[in-house]
Design an enzyme around this catalytic site. Structure first.
Site, PDB file in Angstrom:
ATOM      1  N   GLY A  15      16.389  36.594  73.686  1.00 21.32           N
ATOM      2  CA  GLY A  15      16.438  35.373  74.401  1.00 21.32           C
ATOM      3  C   GLY A  15      17.933  34.522  74.386  1.00 21.32           C
ATOM      4  N   GLY A  17      18.508  31.598  75.300  1.00 22.57           N
ATOM      5  CA  GLY A  17      18.199  29.796  75.512  1.00 22.57           C
ATOM      6  C   GLY A  17      19.501  29.318  74.458  1.00 22.57           C
ATOM      7  N   PHE A  18      19.172  28.030  74.147  1.00 22.78           N
ATOM      8  CA  PHE A  18      20.070  27.664  73.224  1.00 22.78           C
ATOM      9  C   PHE A  18      20.042  28.185  71.811  1.00 22.78           C
ATOM     10  CE2 PHE A  18      19.187  23.521  75.726  1.00 22.78           C
ATOM     11  CZ  PHE A  18      20.465  23.237  76.216  1.00 22.78           C
ATOM     12  N   VAL A  83      11.441  42.076  77.422  1.00 25.82           N
ATOM     13  CA  VAL A  83      10.906  42.544  75.894  1.00 25.82           C
ATOM     14  C   VAL A  83       9.624  42.770  75.981  1.00 25.82           C
ATOM     15  CG1 VAL A  83      10.948  42.245  73.548  1.00 25.82           C
ATOM     16  CG2 VAL A  83      13.103  42.024  74.878  1.00 25.82           C
ATOM     17  N   GLU A 174      11.122  11.424  82.408  1.00 26.31           N
ATOM     18  CA  GLU A 174      12.065  11.618  83.212  1.00 26.31           C
ATOM     19  C   GLU A 174      11.842  11.985  84.840  1.00 26.31           C
ATOM     20  OE1 GLU A 174      15.145  13.192  79.609  1.00 26.31           O
ATOM     21  OE2 GLU A 174      13.952  14.555  80.848  1.00 26.31           O
ATOM     22  N   ASP A 303      12.016  27.113  70.227  1.00 27.43           N
ATOM     23  CA  ASP A 303      10.654  26.500  70.374  1.00 27.43           C
ATOM     24  C   ASP A 303       9.576  27.524  69.970  1.00 27.43           C
ATOM     25  OD1 ASP A 303      11.968  24.410  71.479  1.00 27.43           O
ATOM     26  OD2 ASP A 303      11.352  24.758  73.551  1.00 27.43           O
ATOM     27  N   ALA A 319      16.154  20.604  72.057  1.00 23.69           N
ATOM     28  CA  ALA A 319      17.419  21.473  72.085  1.00 23.69           C
ATOM     29  C   ALA A 319      18.280  21.379  70.827  1.00 23.69           C
ATOM     30  CB  ALA A 319      18.235  21.118  73.378  1.00 23.69           C
TER      31      ALA A 319
END
Lengths: 434, 434
Positions: A15, A17-18, A83, A174, A303, A319
């Site tokens: 992964g 991501g962050f 994966v 948002e 997450d 995040a």
């Protein structure tokens, strides 16, 4: 194909991501070899994804190739790989091109939106997690106006101009604010038959306030700001069904051709294959040092991980949590590799932010509560700051400065087909799925 | 839904490309009502499409919503509509949402790439005409490198790193040069197992020189520049077959997983429904005043029209021809509406330009032949100039300035799936088709 002179334990990160990316950066400073696997070639700056969905930013402005972000680290390898499984006993990761062994493993594959046992709603009410999701939502919003311009029937036209956003967390708020702004400002002079200002945005939330993760006074501020902008906020309202024609609530039907889903997430399915304890959202419970119980060589972050603070509070899926968990997991891996003990993770809560619209946001920064322009300025500053390494902060600042003064949205493209969902001559691509 | 006080003849324009858009702008100055129909919501600046295909520019930087470009003209209406037929007798245009009547009609629906009776090659060797084409080509180029990085077999790896571009017109030359630059510069440090510099770009052309529409001395210059960059130019070579594994030439097989098609175009199929004279590429022959023979109220312009100059030279399918034809057709429509006679079209040939790579281009400007940096500077200046109305010239200039000094390409995104074509676990969307 790593150099033979390359030594040190092998860390596999699943992964980009962050959590995965910040872990990889931290690990690059230590004496380990790192392989990052992701099925996407790009890291995505998810906090700005709603801007792509509402045509304010281009996909490339909030995404960067993972291998490019990590290019300065010669001992870090990036593989585009899907994966499919983890063999905890043999310490291998199975992916679509083979297997890869690890000494330490960090799983950080994030989350996907959840439809609460109604997967059939997904094509009708897309969620917002990937770039494809964002361009699909953008396509639907813009296409609704285009179709309304062609439509003579007043009821059908209003249903095309009405937008339902389900869920009033940060993403829902948002999206609702941005769509309202498109209708009132951006498109004001572009149509001849319809008046975009007759468009309505309905924000449907099952709970009793918007932004439930924020302090109650900021929820009230946010709700008031949304209402001032023209968004209809419907609290304590749950969705019973979604159809191609609109949304069923408990007591009535909202005709709306465009329904967007921001109501919940469930953790990446990879967690389900670990036979470990998971919460209702599918997140895998980790120990205080972020390892999987019984596997001190396996970490989870972001997450897909459920970290419960000693005081009993589970950390939210945002995040800053993912970034800090990723860095902490990397630190613990480096300590383990040096034979030192792992440290318990402590989350440094710097606050939460959500933007509502032009010059409107709410923020809790430490213990300070902000709203209005000052919160919006804080939001802008922090997001620009965290775009470090994307190399396009100047371009984004330029776009936002322009947009602030002109209300223009620069990326109003309908790609991937020009028919409304369910249209008889549909030539659009199917909605991408993970 | 046009205002009832609105008067004047009704002009319908089908197609929002260069011809249609410049015609609409010109018509907005006269006493006519205008409706522009297009099945896309955006006008596309096609001369820079190869930059999107090679990750240098983002889709939104070379496309703008048609209705936005024309928003200043209240008597001009834009409809997203897929036109399926023309009834010349009843003077109506049939589209997916109904029918629309016209007093004057301008058809300008352009061209699509042509596979010379081999439509089965299209999924194997995509061409470059739409934004979806461009992101699909970008996806394939970037994915080839990603897959090569995972591949152990040397032959398979080389086939992934070899790129065949079929056709050495401007698009083929621009693609070949840009891919070569990606391999040698942009990706240089990004991979661990492969060396992108071992990548090869083969430019296959059936004719005896590159850029056949240019003066021979410039063709020689362009070929020399391509060879210096590392592109293998294969002239007098035609493609016999395209397979998922590569390309068959007369005498041998080129193993290459990525094949791009820039070998020919055929006019929009709308022309075939007019029962008029057409050339081999499907272009409809127009009279000297750009009208359809027998129908002085019907005009054709751009890539779907065949205009033969009095001296016998047919005009090529390039943007300047489309722009001038569109404006001239608009002028003739306004003259007709005023009861004045139509004028014969004269093409003002200001020259032709093609870029090969960084600081390398060839140009004929009037009678002057340029090459190298000066031609490239001319190319840059003219393209930036013609992006007027797109509102993003500053952003593009900024990107190009950055890219010139860093060799970086800002939009390296793989979207729409992360598997090579033919991969067993493909989750990509089908290639978009028109």
């Amino acid at each position: 194909m790593l150099d033979r002179k390359d030594t040190g334990p092998h860390v596999v990160i699943v992964g980009g991501g962050f959590a995965g990316l910040y872990a990889a950066r931290r690990l690059a400073r230590g004496n380990v070899r790192v392989t990052v696997l992701d099925r996407r070639n790009h890291h995505l700056f998810q906090p700005l994804l709603y801007q792509v969905a509402t045509a304010g930013l281009a996909p490339g402005e909030i995404a960067a190739p993972i291998r490019h972000v990590l290019k300065a680290h010669p001992r870090t390898r990036v593989l585009l790989a899907d994966v499919s499984g983890i063999d905890l006993g043999r310490r291998t990761v199975r992916y679509d091109g083979g297997e890869i062994g690890y000494d330490y493993l960090l799983l950080a594959t994030g989350a996907r939106h959840s439809y609460f046992a109604h997967p059939e709603w997904e094509p009708l009410a897309p969620g917002l997690k990937t770039l494809e999701d964002a361009t699909e939502i953008r396509r639907r919003i813009l296409l609704a106006y285009e179709t309304a311009e062609r439509t003579e029937d007043p009821a059908e036209r209003q249903a095309l101009l009405d937008f339902v956003v389900v869920g009033a967390g940060p993403t829902g708020v948002e999206l609702a604010g941005a769509i309202e702004e498109i209708a009132r400002k951006t498109l004001r002079r572009d149509f001849r038959s319809i008046d975009p200002a007759t468009s309505r945005v309905l924000l449907v939330e099952a709970g009793d306030r918007v932004l439930p993760a924020f302090p109650p006074d900021l929820s009230r501020r946010a709700e008031a700001a949304l209402r001032r902008m023209g968004v209809e906020v419907m609290l304590r309202t749950s969705v019973e069904d979604v159809t191609p024609e609109g949304v069923w609530l408990q007591d009535r039907f909202l005709p709306a051709r465009t329904v967007l889903w921001a109501a919940g997430v469930s953790a990446s399915s990879l967690g389900a294959r670990l036979s470990a304890e998971r919460d209702a959202a599918g997140r895998v419970r980790v120990l205080q040092d972020l390892t999987l119980p019984g596997h001190p060589e396996v970490y989870l972050a972001g997450d897909m991980a459920l970290f419960v603070e000693p005081e009993g509070r589970p950390l939210p899926g945002i995040a800053p949590v993912a970034i800090q968990e990723g860095e902490w997991a990397a630190e613990n891996i480096l300590r383990s590799a040096q034979g030192r003990s792992r440290l318990a993770f402590r989350y440094r809560d710097r606050g939460v932010l959500a933007t509502i619209g032009r010059s409107q946001a709410v923020a809790r920064i430490g213990r300070i509560h902000l709203h209005g322009f000052i919160a919006w300025a804080a939001w802008l500053f922090i997001h620009i700051l965290y775009l470090i390494g994307f190399g396009n902060r100047v371009a984004i600042l330029w776009r936002w400065t322009l947009a602030y003064f002109t209300f223009e949205r620069a990326d109003r493209l309908i790609t991937g087909g020009s028919r409304m969902p369910g249209g008889e001559q549909s030539n659009r691509n199917p909605a991408p799925r993970l």
